[in-house]
Design a protein around this motif. Structure first.
Motif, PDB file in Angstrom:
ATOM      1  N   SER A  87      17.104  -7.718  42.077  1.00  0.00           N
ATOM      2  CA  SER A  87      17.802  -6.656  42.810  1.00  0.00           C
ATOM      3  C   SER A  87      17.040  -6.039  43.968  1.00  0.00           C
ATOM      4  O   SER A  87      17.078  -4.840  44.154  1.00  0.00           O
ATOM      5  CB  SER A  87      18.201  -5.531  41.868  1.00  0.00           C
ATOM      6  N   LEU A  88      16.312  -6.838  44.712  1.00  0.00           N
ATOM      7  CA  LEU A  88      15.722  -6.315  45.939  1.00  0.00           C
ATOM      8  C   LEU A  88      16.356  -7.084  47.096  1.00  0.00           C
ATOM      9  O   LEU A  88      16.895  -8.165  46.905  1.00  0.00           O
ATOM     10  CB  LEU A  88      14.207  -6.548  45.954  1.00  0.00           C
ATOM     11  N   TYR A  89      16.277  -6.504  48.306  1.00  0.00           N
ATOM     12  CA  TYR A  89      16.787  -7.221  49.469  1.00  0.00           C
ATOM     13  C   TYR A  89      15.682  -8.102  50.039  1.00  0.00           C
ATOM     14  O   TYR A  89      14.664  -7.607  50.490  1.00  0.00           O
ATOM     15  CB  TYR A  89      17.290  -6.240  50.526  1.00  0.00           C
ATOM     16  N   GLU A  90      15.907  -9.398  49.968  1.00  0.00           N
ATOM     17  CA  GLU A  90      14.870 -10.345  50.391  1.00  0.00           C
ATOM     18  C   GLU A  90      14.615 -10.282  51.891  1.00  0.00           C
ATOM     19  O   GLU A  90      13.526 -10.603  52.342  1.00  0.00           O
ATOM     20  CB  GLU A  90      15.303 -11.765  50.024  1.00  0.00           C
ATOM     21  N   ASP A  91      15.627  -9.887  52.659  1.00  0.00           N
ATOM     22  CA  ASP A  91      15.436  -9.879  54.113  1.00  0.00           C
ATOM     23  C   ASP A  91      14.963  -8.526  54.639  1.00  0.00           C
ATOM     24  O   ASP A  91      14.945  -8.298  55.832  1.00  0.00           O
ATOM     25  CB  ASP A  91      16.720 -10.322  54.833  1.00  0.00           C
ATOM     26  N   LEU A  92      14.590  -7.630  53.717  1.00  0.00           N
ATOM     27  CA  LEU A  92      13.977  -6.375  54.143  1.00  0.00           C
ATOM     28  C   LEU A  92      12.511  -6.387  53.719  1.00  0.00           C
ATOM     29  O   LEU A  92      12.139  -7.107  52.797  1.00  0.00           O
ATOM     30  CB  LEU A  92      14.683  -5.176  53.506  1.00  0.00           C
ATOM     31  N   THR A  93      11.686  -5.563  54.376  1.00  0.00           N
ATOM     32  CA  THR A  93      10.277  -5.516  54.005  1.00  0.00           C
ATOM     33  C   THR A  93      10.120  -4.698  52.721  1.00  0.00           C
ATOM     34  O   THR A  93      11.051  -4.021  52.282  1.00  0.00           O
ATOM     35  CB  THR A  93       9.421  -4.851  55.101  1.00  0.00           C
TER      36      THR A  93
END
Lengths: 245, 368
Positions: A87-93
């Motif tokens: 559940s994290l956004y892979e395309d965000l840092t």
């Protein structure tokens, strides 16, 4: 004893199918509660009801003192959640993920800043703060995901098979984080398929075909079923299951 | 509010980071405008033409000059006999030929009537009829000019005026069409994909478990695409004014207001698709098949709706792009104001409202 989760004959039916059948249990504050069961046993349905995502068909339950029928908004403000997919956004840092999730859980920008820095320090991710999450190894993603889920210091954190597909060493490290959270007074409600993880829990419940068939500490369960490991306990119970995926 | 702004910022970050999406978002309108404007045009420019001037008098020379000056034709050469002309047609060197009979000027002056032959290669009937039209209009022009200098008219000239598009340019029809198409694709597909993507990666679950309201989740997903789509509208209009020489005759503000309404229609469709599907591929497929085809078929910009069977004409009324196309055409080309398009706006607004209610309802149902 202070109970943070309390259910009484909690049931969810989808048409003729009873996914969760009259489950009754309590979870104490700061306890690590293992929620076990084969695929299709009804774990996810039970968890969705406790998170306020799904309205029960009958029975009662309170989470952090709030009613699962009427006070779902209050429940949501007091829980954290981490799913098996990290559940994290892979395309965000890393930093952007912390900022975003801190934000939706209602932390102010100032709180996010200080807590986020502490978190990076703690995880040793300071140098990776500006890297995309996609570039982190799986183990790190998981730890970050968990830390983000407890950033707002919820009363309870729900972990849905948090360590799927991870090697035993990383799994062990992940559990260190769970113990830390528990030491801070956060209740941990965790589902898992790994029996070594089940041993780490304070108490575990085992669901079979929508019902809770066993609920006790790992040691008591082993003596009750005359088994040498949790694996054997689980197989004895799950063998009788009629439904699976 | 702070949370909401955070969320919108995050959505923009997703778009910026994904170069492929960015390319589709901003490259597609430009490419479509250029393709429709230059490649798919049904205008025929610089066609090779042969003249066979058996008269060689003042009138025939003047008409030939006019043909030569026209940007539709390049006079390939002059021939003197039928065999040469036929050969040129057979080789495909020319598409059209003009034959002046001997004594052309003579008969025009004395009998006030003269004949001229236009031959066209009708193996491509559309081009042929277009080219013969161009030639006859040049001849007509010439007739008009000599009529003015003479006391009596030389022949009866039927007045033909092409309203709104006197040069029969292709651009006026397709710019509103491309606008509808691009907005449909960008808004429907991009919103559907961006929401379904969160379902796929599991982040949607976390958003729903969080205290952030589900309605706000949807709203903050839609807002970036609303803004990006408005940028697309602006870029299409700029291209059409400065590259295709097609001015906006009506109010630009009204045009943007109507575009915003249509964008909201598309966004609600996108949300609806995202609620009903579980994978990005599926969302993309439904957006393409379910939105792109009806838009092309039923908006009226490629195929005239009037010629369709009655049942299909009724179906076309359900396609939002049709109404948007009519609105844009009225504002941009005819220069009409709101009083002329309030009916279309009302219908589009009604469709939008229904879609919005249905998609938000189904989103809530999914939650329970």
């Amino acid at each position: 004893m202070e109970y943070v989760i309390k259910t009484d004959r909690l049931t969810k039916r989808f048409g003729d199918f009873t996914a969760t059948n009259e489950i009754t249990f309590e979870v104490e504050k700061a306890e690590i509660f293992g929620f076990l069961g084969a695929n299709g046993a009804g774990k996810t349905t039970a968890m969705r009801m406790l998170c306020g995502l799904s309205i029960p068909s009958s029975g009662t339950a309170t989470v952090a003192g709030f009613d699962v029928y009427k006070q779902t908004e209050e429940i949501k403000r007091n829980i954290g959640y981490m799913s098996q997919r990290f559940s994290l956004y892979e395309d965000l840092t890393v930093q952007e993920n912390i900022r975003f999730f801190g934000g939706i859980y209602g932390l102010s920008n100032r709180e996010i800043k200080t807590k986020g820095e502490d978190l990076l320090e703690q995880l040793g991710l300071k140098n990776e703060a500006k890297k995309l999450v996609a570039s982190l190894p799986l183990g790190w993603k998981q730890k970050l995901s968990f830390s983000v889920a407890v950033l707002h210091q919820p009363k309870i954190v729900f972990l849905d098979e948090p360590t799927g597909g991870v090697d035993p060493v990383t799994r062990r490290q992940f559990w260190d984080l769970i113990y830390e959270a528990s030491a801070k007074g956060i209740t941990v409600f965790v589902t898992t398929h790994y029996m070594d993880e089940a041993e780490y829990c304070n108490r575990i419940s085992i669901m079979v075909d929508g019902k809770i068939e066993a609920l006790d500490t790992p040691a008591n369960l082993k003596s009750q079923f005359k088994a040498s490991s949790m694996d054997q306990v689980f197989y004895q119970l799950a063998r009788g299951a009629k439904r699976s995926d | 509010m702070e949370q909401f702004i955070n969320f919108v910022k995050k959505e923009f970050a997703h778009v910026w980071r994904d170069k492929k999406t960015l390319l589709i978002l901003f490259g597609m309108p430009v490419i479509q405008i250029l393709i429709f404007g230059f490649a798919l045009t049904n205008e025929v420019k610089n066609s090779e033409i042969i003249v066979m001037d058996q008269a060689k008098d003042q009138a025939s020379q003047q008409i030939i000059h006019r043909i030569a000056a026209s940007r539709y034709f390049d006079i390939q050469r002059s021939v003197m006999n039928n065999e040469q002309m036929e050969a040129a047609f057979k080789k495909g060197e020319i598409k059209v030929a003009v034959v002046f009979p001997a004594g052309f000027n003579e008969s025009l002056l004395h009998q006030r009537k003269a004949q001229i032959q236009i031959l066209a290669d009708a193996s491509d009937p559309n081009t042929a009829s277009m080219l013969t039209n161009y030639v006859s209009s040049i001849i007509q022009d010439y007739q008009n000019s000599i009529d003015k200098t003479a006391a009596i008219s030389y022949s009866i000239v039927p007045e033909i005026r092409m309203l709104y598009n006197p040069q029969l340019k292709g651009a006026p029809n397709f710019v509103p069409g491309v606008m509808a198409l691009v907005l449909m694709l960008v808004c429907v597909m991009m919103t559907a994909i961006s929401i379904v993507k969160e379902k796929e990666t599991g982040t949607m679950e976390v958003l729903l478990v969080s205290p952030f309201s589900p309605l706000l989740v949807i709203l903050s997903k839609a807002i970036p695409y609303l803004i990006l789509s408005l940028i697309n509208v602006a870029s299409i209009l700029l291209l059409s004014v400065y590259v295709l020489d097609l001015p906006v005759n009506g109010s630009v503000i009204l045009l943007f207001a109507e575009s915003t309404l249509f964008i909201i229609t598309c966004l609600s469709l996108g949300i609806f698709i995202s609620v009903k599907t579980n994978s990005q591929q599926m969302a993309m497929l439904i957006s393409l098949m379910g939105m792109f085809l009806p838009t092309v078929l039923f908006s009226g910009f490629m195929f005239p709706i009037e010629n369709m069977p009655y049942a299909l004409q009724i179906i076309s009324n359900l396609v939002p792009a049709k109404w948007f196309y009519l609105i844009v055409k009225s504002i941009m080309i005819k220069g009409l104001g709101f009083s002329a398009i309030w009916k279309e706006t009302l219908i589009l607004g009604g469709i939008t409202l229904v879609l919005l209610v249905v998609s938000l309802k189904s989103f809530k149902i999914r939650l329970a």
